[in-house]
Design a protein around this motif. Sequence first.
Motif, PDB file in Angstrom:
ATOM      1  N   LEU A   1      -3.633  -0.922  -5.033  1.00 20.54           N
ATOM      2  CA  LEU A   1      -3.587  -1.689  -3.791  1.00 20.54           C
ATOM      3  C   LEU A   1      -2.357  -2.590  -3.723  1.00 20.54           C
ATOM      4  CD1 LEU A   1      -7.357  -2.626  -3.412  1.00 20.54           C
ATOM      5  CD2 LEU A   1      -6.018  -1.245  -1.817  1.00 20.54           C
ATOM      6  N   VAL A   2      -2.024  -3.227  -4.838  1.00 19.27           N
ATOM      7  CA  VAL A   2      -0.825  -4.076  -4.856  1.00 19.27           C
ATOM      8  C   VAL A   2       0.423  -3.220  -4.706  1.00 19.27           C
ATOM      9  CG1 VAL A   2       0.579  -5.623  -6.283  1.00 19.27           C
ATOM     10  CG2 VAL A   2      -1.896  -5.931  -6.183  1.00 19.27           C
ATOM     11  N   SER A   3       0.439  -2.053  -5.369  1.00 16.86           N
ATOM     12  CA  SER A   3       1.595  -1.167  -5.307  1.00 16.86           C
ATOM     13  C   SER A   3       1.855  -0.692  -3.877  1.00 16.86           C
ATOM     14  CB  SER A   3       1.379   0.036  -6.223  1.00 16.86           C
ATOM     15  OG  SER A   3       2.424   0.978  -6.079  1.00 16.86           O
ATOM     16  N   THR A   4       0.805  -0.243  -3.192  1.00  9.05           N
ATOM     17  CA  THR A   4       1.013   0.252  -1.825  1.00  9.05           C
ATOM     18  C   THR A   4       1.337  -0.890  -0.866  1.00  9.05           C
ATOM     19  OG1 THR A   4       0.112   1.714  -0.119  1.00  9.05           O
ATOM     20  CG2 THR A   4      -1.436   0.168  -1.117  1.00  9.05           C
ATOM     21  N   THR A   5       0.807  -2.080  -1.133  1.00  5.21           N
ATOM     22  CA  THR A   5       1.163  -3.248  -0.320  1.00  5.21           C
ATOM     23  C   THR A   5       2.641  -3.581  -0.465  1.00  5.21           C
ATOM     24  OG1 THR A   5      -1.069  -4.206  -0.434  1.00  5.21           O
ATOM     25  CG2 THR A   5       0.736  -5.711   0.039  1.00  5.21           C
ATOM     26  N   VAL A   6       3.121  -3.601  -1.716  1.00  7.42           N
ATOM     27  CA  VAL A   6       4.542  -3.886  -1.957  1.00  7.42           C
ATOM     28  C   VAL A   6       5.420  -2.811  -1.315  1.00  7.42           C
ATOM     29  CG1 VAL A   6       6.318  -4.063  -3.752  1.00  7.42           C
ATOM     30  CG2 VAL A   6       4.126  -5.211  -4.061  1.00  7.42           C
ATOM     31  N   SER A   7       4.993  -1.542  -1.395  1.00  7.47           N
ATOM     32  CA  SER A   7       5.775  -0.444  -0.816  1.00  7.47           C
ATOM     33  C   SER A   7       5.914  -0.578   0.693  1.00  7.47           C
ATOM     34  CB  SER A   7       5.120   0.903  -1.145  1.00  7.47           C
ATOM     35  OG  SER A   7       5.171   1.168  -2.526  1.00  7.47           O
ATOM     36  N   HIS A   8       4.940  -1.218   1.337  1.00 10.27           N
ATOM     37  CA  HIS A   8       4.961  -1.368   2.787  1.00 10.27           C
ATOM     38  C   HIS A   8       5.403  -2.751   3.241  1.00 10.27           C
ATOM     39  CE1 HIS A   8       2.310   2.192   2.547  1.00 10.27           C
ATOM     40  NE2 HIS A   8       2.669   2.441   3.787  1.00 10.27           N
ATOM     41  N   CYS A   9       5.609  -3.682   2.340  1.00 13.13           N
ATOM     42  CA  CYS A   9       5.739  -5.086   2.729  1.00 13.13           C
ATOM     43  C   CYS A   9       6.981  -5.384   3.554  1.00 13.13           C
ATOM     44  CB  CYS A   9       5.693  -5.989   1.499  1.00 13.13           C
ATOM     45  SG  CYS A   9       7.206  -5.956   0.486  1.00 13.13           S
ATOM     46  N   GLY A  10       8.038  -4.592   3.400  1.00 10.69           N
ATOM     47  CA  GLY A  10       9.253  -4.824   4.171  1.00 10.69           C
ATOM     48  C   GLY A  10      10.214  -5.809   3.548  1.00 10.69           C
ATOM     49  N   TYR A  11       9.870  -6.327   2.357  1.00 12.34           N
ATOM     50  CA  TYR A  11      10.738  -7.278   1.659  1.00 12.34           C
ATOM     51  C   TYR A  11      11.083  -6.730   0.272  1.00 12.34           C
ATOM     52  CZ  TYR A  11       8.879 -10.490   5.182  1.00 12.34           C
ATOM     53  OH  TYR A  11       8.513 -11.077   6.356  1.00 12.34           O
ATOM     54  N   HIS A  12      12.364  -6.771  -0.074  1.00 15.81           N
ATOM     55  CA  HIS A  12      12.782  -6.379  -1.421  1.00 15.81           C
ATOM     56  C   HIS A  12      12.959  -7.661  -2.224  1.00 15.81           C
ATOM     57  CE1 HIS A  12      15.187  -3.286  -3.946  1.00 15.81           C
ATOM     58  NE2 HIS A  12      14.583  -4.166  -4.705  1.00 15.81           N
ATOM     59  N   LEU A  13      11.867  -8.091  -2.845  1.00 16.73           N
ATOM     60  CA  LEU A  13      11.818  -9.388  -3.514  1.00 16.73           C
ATOM     61  C   LEU A  13      12.211  -9.277  -4.992  1.00 16.73           C
ATOM     62  CD1 LEU A  13       8.456 -10.563  -1.945  1.00 16.73           C
ATOM     63  CD2 LEU A  13      10.732 -11.429  -1.381  1.00 16.73           C
ATOM     64  N   PRO A  14      12.749 -10.355  -5.549  1.00 17.13           N
ATOM     65  CA  PRO A  14      13.135 -10.339  -6.970  1.00 17.13           C
ATOM     66  C   PRO A  14      11.952 -10.029  -7.886  1.00 17.13           C
ATOM     67  CG  PRO A  14      14.081 -12.244  -5.858  1.00 17.13           C
ATOM     68  CD  PRO A  14      13.119 -11.620  -4.894  1.00 17.13           C
ATOM     69  N   LEU A  15      12.215  -9.191  -8.877  1.00 18.83           N
ATOM     70  CA  LEU A  15      11.290  -8.862  -9.972  1.00 18.83           C
ATOM     71  C   LEU A  15      10.064  -8.052  -9.523  1.00 18.83           C
ATOM     72  CD1 LEU A  15      11.357 -12.206 -11.994  1.00 18.83           C
ATOM     73  CD2 LEU A  15      12.818 -10.194 -12.254  1.00 18.83           C
ATOM     74  N   LEU A  16      10.035  -7.623  -8.271  1.00 19.81           N
ATOM     75  CA  LEU A  16       8.953  -6.747  -7.806  1.00 19.81           C
ATOM     76  C   LEU A  16       9.494  -5.331  -7.640  1.00 19.81           C
ATOM     77  CD1 LEU A  16       7.033  -8.855  -5.127  1.00 19.81           C
ATOM     78  CD2 LEU A  16       6.369  -8.363  -7.482  1.00 19.81           C
ATOM     79  N   PRO A  17       8.613  -4.317  -7.759  1.00 23.59           N
ATOM     80  CA  PRO A  17       9.075  -2.935  -7.557  1.00 23.59           C
ATOM     81  C   PRO A  17       9.774  -2.767  -6.214  1.00 23.59           C
ATOM     82  CG  PRO A  17       6.832  -2.966  -8.400  1.00 23.59           C
ATOM     83  CD  PRO A  17       7.179  -4.391  -8.071  1.00 23.59           C
ATOM     84  N   SER A  18      10.795  -1.941  -6.189  1.00 19.07           N
ATOM     85  CA  SER A  18      11.565  -1.731  -4.965  1.00 19.07           C
ATOM     86  C   SER A  18      10.747  -0.991  -3.913  1.00 19.07           C
ATOM     87  CB  SER A  18      12.831  -0.930  -5.272  1.00 19.07           C
ATOM     88  OG  SER A  18      13.436  -0.485  -4.070  1.00 19.07           O
ATOM     89  N   PRO A  19      10.676  -1.530  -2.684  1.00 20.25           N
ATOM     90  CA  PRO A  19       9.994  -0.821  -1.587  1.00 20.25           C
ATOM     91  C   PRO A  19      10.956  -0.001  -0.728  1.00 20.25           C
ATOM     92  CG  PRO A  19      10.325  -3.112  -0.989  1.00 20.25           C
ATOM     93  CD  PRO A  19      11.021  -2.914  -2.309  1.00 20.25           C
ATOM     94  N   GLU A  20      12.217   0.104  -1.145  1.00 19.13           N
ATOM     95  CA  GLU A  20      13.230   0.791  -0.335  1.00 19.13           C
ATOM     96  C   GLU A  20      12.838   2.248  -0.058  1.00 19.13           C
ATOM     97  OE1 GLU A  20      15.909  -0.623   0.919  1.00 19.13           O
ATOM     98  OE2 GLU A  20      16.136  -2.478  -0.240  1.00 19.13           O
TER      99      GLU A  20
END
Length: 309
Positions: free
Chosen positions: A231-250
């Motif tokens: 759930l966290v992974s798919t949220t980060v993938s969709h979040c629209g922000y490329h934040l420091p130290l988090l997996p890239s959602p690009e």
Amino acid sequence: KKAAFVIGSGILFLAAFGNSLTWHLQKFWGASGDFWQNQWSKLHSRFEGHDQALFYLGTMLVPTVVFWGTNALLLFVDIMAKPSFITKYRIQQDKNNPVDPAKLRHALKTVLFNHMCISGPMVVAAYHLMSYRGQPCGPELPTFHWALLELTGFVIIEEIMFYYSHRLFHQPSLYKTFHKQHHEWTAPIGIVCIYAHPLEHVISNMLPVAIGPVILGSHISTTCLWYCLALVSTTVSHCGYHLPLLPSPEFHDFHHLRFNQCYGVLGILDRLHGTDSKFRQTKQYERHTLLTSLTPLTESIPDEPKKGL
């Protein structure tokens, strides 16, 4: 054939070197093993004779708190377009600044329906299937070695099932009827990770995640951890922000932007099938990395100037 070869080679590699790797990790982690077993034993004794309630606590309540807690923070930023130190990491800088309230309300209705009326019953079904196979709420926690192997298996199963089901939903006849709803958001935000037609939510969102623990007959501790990570992974993938130290959602953000690229989770099958060829020619691909500084990648790797400007 390529996919089978690469995935098969990965499994053989894990089989060959897994013991050595996990021995070192187990040694590092072992100091806390007794602590977690003691905590689990206390919780298990409190729910003695009520395994079903314990299972739902770990697979419904905990992941729900993690999902909505994470998305509450992201929604605050999306709605307020503040604070600026976070919004400067927005991937599509001209979108959702702030998010359209009417569009968000519409999405939230579908998200709540999918979460409560579809995900919930599927977790109930998962409990009965897992109970048929063994004891998902057994008194002994799995070893670190086994939990790590299970998580690896879950990731492989999810990559295969999500890639092919997701690509299937992009077939013209299915896309128009089912998947187009999800792609209303060409610039996604975290909460829309489960904004989808109910049939797509069952086949492409839930099954790739839920089937792994059922197949392996996993313990609730591993299942709970996996659901939260997914759930966290798919949220980060969709979040629209490329934040420091988090997996890239690009990778997935580009999928929402272009539709016919980047269908998978890890990108392994996309590389094998060539469905990331256009992505690899873009600035988004150059930014598809772990951000380890406070400088947004849109600044350190800027877009090419538009012609005529």
